[in-house]
Scaffold this motif. Structure first.
Motif, PDB file in Angstrom:
ATOM      1  N   ALA A  96     -81.098 -14.636 -30.196  1.00 44.63           N
ATOM      2  CA  ALA A  96     -80.547 -13.969 -31.377  1.00 44.63           C
ATOM      3  C   ALA A  96     -80.622 -14.886 -32.597  1.00 44.63           C
ATOM      4  O   ALA A  96     -80.954 -14.440 -33.701  1.00 44.63           O
ATOM      5  CB  ALA A  96     -79.099 -13.545 -31.121  1.00 44.63           C
ATOM      6  N   TYR A  97     -80.338 -16.164 -32.406  1.00 47.87           N
ATOM      7  CA  TYR A  97     -80.411 -17.121 -33.510  1.00 47.87           C
ATOM      8  C   TYR A  97     -81.837 -17.237 -34.026  1.00 47.87           C
ATOM      9  O   TYR A  97     -82.069 -17.220 -35.244  1.00 47.87           O
ATOM     10  CB  TYR A  97     -79.897 -18.485 -33.051  1.00 47.87           C
ATOM     11  N   LEU A  98     -82.801 -17.341 -33.122  1.00 44.02           N
ATOM     12  CA  LEU A  98     -84.201 -17.436 -33.534  1.00 44.02           C
ATOM     13  C   LEU A  98     -84.660 -16.168 -34.245  1.00 44.02           C
ATOM     14  O   LEU A  98     -85.369 -16.229 -35.251  1.00 44.02           O
ATOM     15  CB  LEU A  98     -85.100 -17.740 -32.340  1.00 44.02           C
ATOM     16  N   GLU A  99     -84.256 -15.014 -33.740  1.00 40.51           N
ATOM     17  CA  GLU A  99     -84.626 -13.741 -34.361  1.00 40.51           C
ATOM     18  C   GLU A  99     -84.036 -13.642 -35.763  1.00 40.51           C
ATOM     19  O   GLU A  99     -84.713 -13.245 -36.709  1.00 40.51           O
ATOM     20  CB  GLU A  99     -84.152 -12.570 -33.503  1.00 40.51           C
ATOM     21  N   LYS A 100     -82.777 -14.030 -35.909  1.00 39.74           N
ATOM     22  CA  LYS A 100     -82.139 -14.000 -37.225  1.00 39.74           C
ATOM     23  C   LYS A 100     -82.860 -14.952 -38.181  1.00 39.74           C
ATOM     24  O   LYS A 100     -83.133 -14.593 -39.325  1.00 39.74           O
ATOM     25  CB  LYS A 100     -80.667 -14.394 -37.100  1.00 39.74           C
ATOM     26  N   SER A 101     -83.170 -16.137 -37.718  1.00 45.83           N
ATOM     27  CA  SER A 101     -83.872 -17.112 -38.557  1.00 45.83           C
ATOM     28  C   SER A 101     -85.237 -16.586 -38.978  1.00 45.83           C
ATOM     29  O   SER A 101     -85.663 -16.752 -40.116  1.00 45.83           O
ATOM     30  CB  SER A 101     -84.037 -18.439 -37.806  1.00 45.83           C
ATOM     31  N   ARG A 102     -85.942 -15.943 -38.050  1.00 43.86           N
ATOM     32  CA  ARG A 102     -87.262 -15.392 -38.370  1.00 43.86           C
ATOM     33  C   ARG A 102     -87.137 -14.264 -39.387  1.00 43.86           C
ATOM     34  O   ARG A 102     -87.909 -14.183 -40.339  1.00 43.86           O
ATOM     35  CB  ARG A 102     -87.954 -14.902 -37.107  1.00 43.86           C
ATOM     36  N   ASN A 103     -86.153 -13.405 -39.216  1.00 48.27           N
ATOM     37  CA  ASN A 103     -85.980 -12.266 -40.115  1.00 48.27           C
ATOM     38  C   ASN A 103     -85.659 -12.671 -41.548  1.00 48.27           C
ATOM     39  O   ASN A 103     -86.007 -11.957 -42.489  1.00 48.27           O
ATOM     40  CB  ASN A 103     -84.902 -11.312 -39.590  1.00 48.27           C
ATOM     41  N   LEU A 147     -87.704 -19.480 -40.360  1.00 45.80           N
ATOM     42  CA  LEU A 147     -88.392 -20.074 -39.222  1.00 45.80           C
ATOM     43  C   LEU A 147     -89.879 -20.144 -39.527  1.00 45.80           C
ATOM     44  O   LEU A 147     -90.451 -19.230 -40.109  1.00 45.80           O
ATOM     45  CB  LEU A 147     -88.155 -19.202 -37.979  1.00 45.80           C
ATOM     46  N   ALA A 148     -90.486 -21.252 -39.144  1.00 37.52           N
ATOM     47  CA  ALA A 148     -91.904 -21.445 -39.418  1.00 37.52           C
ATOM     48  C   ALA A 148     -92.547 -22.134 -38.221  1.00 37.52           C
ATOM     49  O   ALA A 148     -91.869 -22.505 -37.263  1.00 37.52           O
ATOM     50  CB  ALA A 148     -92.082 -22.285 -40.684  1.00 37.52           C
ATOM     51  N   VAL A 149     -93.846 -22.290 -38.303  1.00 37.57           N
ATOM     52  CA  VAL A 149     -94.587 -22.945 -37.227  1.00 37.57           C
ATOM     53  C   VAL A 149     -95.489 -23.998 -37.870  1.00 37.57           C
ATOM     54  O   VAL A 149     -95.997 -23.818 -38.965  1.00 37.57           O
ATOM     55  CB  VAL A 149     -95.394 -21.914 -36.399  1.00 37.57           C
ATOM     56  N   LEU A 189     -91.973 -24.508 -33.342  1.00 35.54           N
ATOM     57  CA  LEU A 189     -91.118 -23.796 -34.284  1.00 35.54           C
ATOM     58  C   LEU A 189     -90.251 -24.801 -35.022  1.00 35.54           C
ATOM     59  O   LEU A 189     -89.652 -25.683 -34.418  1.00 35.54           O
ATOM     60  CB  LEU A 189     -90.222 -22.799 -33.554  1.00 35.54           C
ATOM     61  N   VAL A 190     -90.196 -24.644 -36.357  1.00 34.58           N
ATOM     62  CA  VAL A 190     -89.431 -25.551 -37.203  1.00 34.58           C
ATOM     63  C   VAL A 190     -88.749 -24.750 -38.299  1.00 34.58           C
ATOM     64  O   VAL A 190     -89.012 -23.561 -38.472  1.00 34.58           O
ATOM     65  CB  VAL A 190     -90.346 -26.636 -37.833  1.00 34.58           C
ATOM     66  N   ALA A 212     -94.475 -20.006 -42.626  1.00 37.48           N
ATOM     67  CA  ALA A 212     -93.366 -19.116 -42.303  1.00 37.48           C
ATOM     68  C   ALA A 212     -93.839 -17.997 -41.383  1.00 37.48           C
ATOM     69  O   ALA A 212     -94.939 -17.467 -41.544  1.00 37.48           O
ATOM     70  CB  ALA A 212     -92.769 -18.539 -43.574  1.00 37.48           C
ATOM     71  N   LEU A 213     -93.002 -17.650 -40.421  1.00 41.76           N
ATOM     72  CA  LEU A 213     -93.321 -16.537 -39.532  1.00 41.76           C
ATOM     73  C   LEU A 213     -93.024 -15.231 -40.252  1.00 41.76           C
ATOM     74  O   LEU A 213     -91.994 -15.085 -40.901  1.00 41.76           O
ATOM     75  CB  LEU A 213     -92.488 -16.613 -38.254  1.00 41.76           C
TER      76      LEU A 213
END
Length: 114
Positions: A71-78, A82-84, A90-91, A100-101
């Motif tokens: 959930a944390y990763l999904e929120k960060s991506r949204n 979150l980037a690669v 993932l960073v 950025a993703l």
């Protein structure tokens, strides 16, 4: 006397007084935990890691931790937080040279019925 580092009023060793077998069991627990932790750090892949964590902490705790992390990763991506970087790591999106993703908008292809 062994005090709890987060609560100096709690003596973790009070049960051992006069009961050396309890102290030996505690030492065995710590050694086993250290061995399990070292093994955990050698594992690769979420499935292997999850299985080891389930053995160490139980299925419910492990599953909850994985759900919270997802959930944390999904929120960060949204929120584009979150980037690669080149290696696929993932960073944070603010990391230099990170890409950025994008929001996931792929839901599969619609297939015609036969």
């Amino acid at each position: 006397m062994v005090l709890n580092p987060s609560n100096k009023k709690e003596d973790l060793s009070e049960r051992w007084e006069g009961k050396p077998e309890l102290y030996r069991l505690f030492v065995k627990f710590i050694r086993d935990f250290k061995e399990n932790w070292e093994q955990l750090n050698k594992l690769q892949g979420l499935n292997e890691i999850a299985e080891e964590l389930k053995q160490m902490f139980g299925e419910n705790v492990t599953n909850q931790a994985f759900r919270e992390q997802a959930a944390y990763l999904e929120k960060s991506r949204n929120i584009k937080g979150l980037a690669v970087i080149g290696s696929g790591l993932l960073v944070a999106a603010t990391t230099q040279n990170a890409v950025a993703l994008e929001r996931n908008t792929f839901y599969g292809e619609k297939k015609d019925s036969i």
